[in-house]
Design an enzyme around this catalytic site. Structure first.
Site, PDB file in Angstrom:
ATOM      1  N   SER A  30       5.608   1.198  14.921  1.00 24.00           N
ATOM      2  CA  SER A  30       6.441   1.817  13.888  1.00 24.00           C
ATOM      3  C   SER A  30       5.563   2.408  12.804  1.00 24.00           C
ATOM      4  O   SER A  30       4.549   1.821  12.429  1.00 24.00           O
ATOM      5  CB  SER A  30       7.342   0.766  13.216  1.00 24.00           C
ATOM      6  OG  SER A  30       8.038  -0.017  14.163  1.00 24.00           O
TER       7      SER A  30
ATOM      8  N   ASP B 133       5.171  -4.952   5.376  1.00 22.10           N
ATOM      9  CA  ASP B 133       5.771  -4.286   6.543  1.00 22.10           C
ATOM     10  C   ASP B 133       7.280  -4.120   6.385  1.00 22.10           C
ATOM     11  O   ASP B 133       8.015  -4.128   7.372  1.00 22.10           O
ATOM     12  CB  ASP B 133       5.441  -5.050   7.833  1.00 22.10           C
ATOM     13  CG  ASP B 133       3.938  -5.163   8.065  1.00 22.10           C
ATOM     14  OD1 ASP B 133       3.213  -4.209   7.712  1.00 22.10           O
ATOM     15  OD2 ASP B 133       3.486  -6.204   8.588  1.00 22.10           O
TER      16      ASP B 133
ATOM     17  N   ASN C  93       2.280   3.445   6.621  1.00 25.91           N
ATOM     18  CA  ASN C  93       1.461   2.526   7.422  1.00 25.91           C
ATOM     19  C   ASN C  93       1.924   2.580   8.871  1.00 25.91           C
ATOM     20  O   ASN C  93       3.078   2.875   9.145  1.00 25.91           O
ATOM     21  CB  ASN C  93       1.634   1.096   6.887  1.00 25.91           C
ATOM     22  CG  ASN C  93       0.816   0.083   7.666  1.00 25.91           C
ATOM     23  OD1 ASN C  93      -0.345   0.327   7.999  1.00 25.91           O
ATOM     24  ND2 ASN C  93       1.412  -1.057   7.975  1.00 25.91           N
TER      25      ASN C  93
ATOM     26  N   HIS D 298       2.349   0.141  12.164  1.00 21.87           N
ATOM     27  CA  HIS D 298       2.427  -1.292  12.465  1.00 21.87           C
ATOM     28  C   HIS D 298       2.741  -1.464  13.955  1.00 21.87           C
ATOM     29  O   HIS D 298       3.634  -0.796  14.473  1.00 21.87           O
ATOM     30  CB  HIS D 298       3.520  -1.939  11.606  1.00 21.87           C
ATOM     31  CG  HIS D 298       3.625  -3.409  11.813  1.00 21.87           C
ATOM     32  ND1 HIS D 298       2.697  -4.295  11.304  1.00 21.87           N
ATOM     33  CD2 HIS D 298       4.522  -4.155  12.493  1.00 21.87           C
ATOM     34  CE1 HIS D 298       3.030  -5.517  11.662  1.00 21.87           C
ATOM     35  NE2 HIS D 298       4.133  -5.466  12.390  1.00 21.87           N
TER      36      HIS D 298
END
Ligand code: GRF
Length: 188
Positions: free
Chosen positions: A136, A145, A107, A109
């Site tokens: 990130s 996260d 992912n 972020h």
């Protein structure tokens, strides 16, 4: 053999576009097998279709999370996806789904994790008086996260920055960082 990646989006999909553009380079270690969305009207889906990428769209509304994720999982396997890249995907994946794809979901972020997990990252960084913000790319685990960070870029916070002005500068870095990190990640 390039690794087949599925990209999950919920909205405009600018990170998805950056990932797909980078995959045009033959040296890129991944190819985009499918773009999937929980929002059938996500603008990014149209771009993907126009660019010859397979798409899958299904809303969980009315069918429930389990049925939605089962259909999503089937579509990703049908597309022979080996890795999932979340790119502005605004829905929490269930623990079961994460477990099935363990270590193969990443992912992007918009903060320097572990700072500012969750939403409103830029406003929170400004309110805290931070000198730097950033973005990130991380592994997705059951913790929001919370997975291992694979790569980060710092972006200075300028005097007078608003969440919007900061977000715009961070987004430029997101588009550079994500393809680089994903390409490295799928090679290992
Ligand atoms: C980006 O800021 C990303 O960091 C966050 O959601 C936003 C998605 O933007 N996860 P886009 O849909 O990729 O344009």
């Amino acid at each position: 053999m390039r690794k087949k990646v599925a990209i999950l989006i919920s909205g405009r999909g600018s990170n998805m576009m950056a990932l797909a553009e980078a995959a045009r380079d033959p040296d890129c270690a991944y190819e985009v097998a499918i773009v999937a969305s929980d929002k059938p009207d996500a603008p990014g889906l149209v771009w993907a279709q126009q660019n010859g990428i397979a798409t899958f769209a299904l809303s969980p509304k009315g069918i429930g999370k389990a049925a939605y994720e089962a259909a999503l999982d089937a579509a990703l396997h049908e597309a022979e996806a080996e890795v999932i890249a979340l790119a502005g995907y605004m829905r929490l994946l269930s623990d079961d789904f994460v477990a099935r794809w363990r270590g193969r979901i990443v992912n992007i972020h918009p903060s320097l994790l572990p700072k500012y997990k969750g939403l409103d990252t830029h406003q929170r960084a400004i309110d805290a008086g931070d000198a730097i913000a950033g973005c990130s790319v991380h592994i997705v685990t059951e913790e929001l996260d919370g997975g291992a960070v694979l790569g980060q870029v710092a972006v200075p916070i300028e005097p007078g920055d608003t969440a919007e002005s900061l977000a715009a500068r961070v987004l430029i870095e997101e588009h550079r960082l994500y393809p680089k990190v994903l390409s490295t990640f799928v090679r290992r």
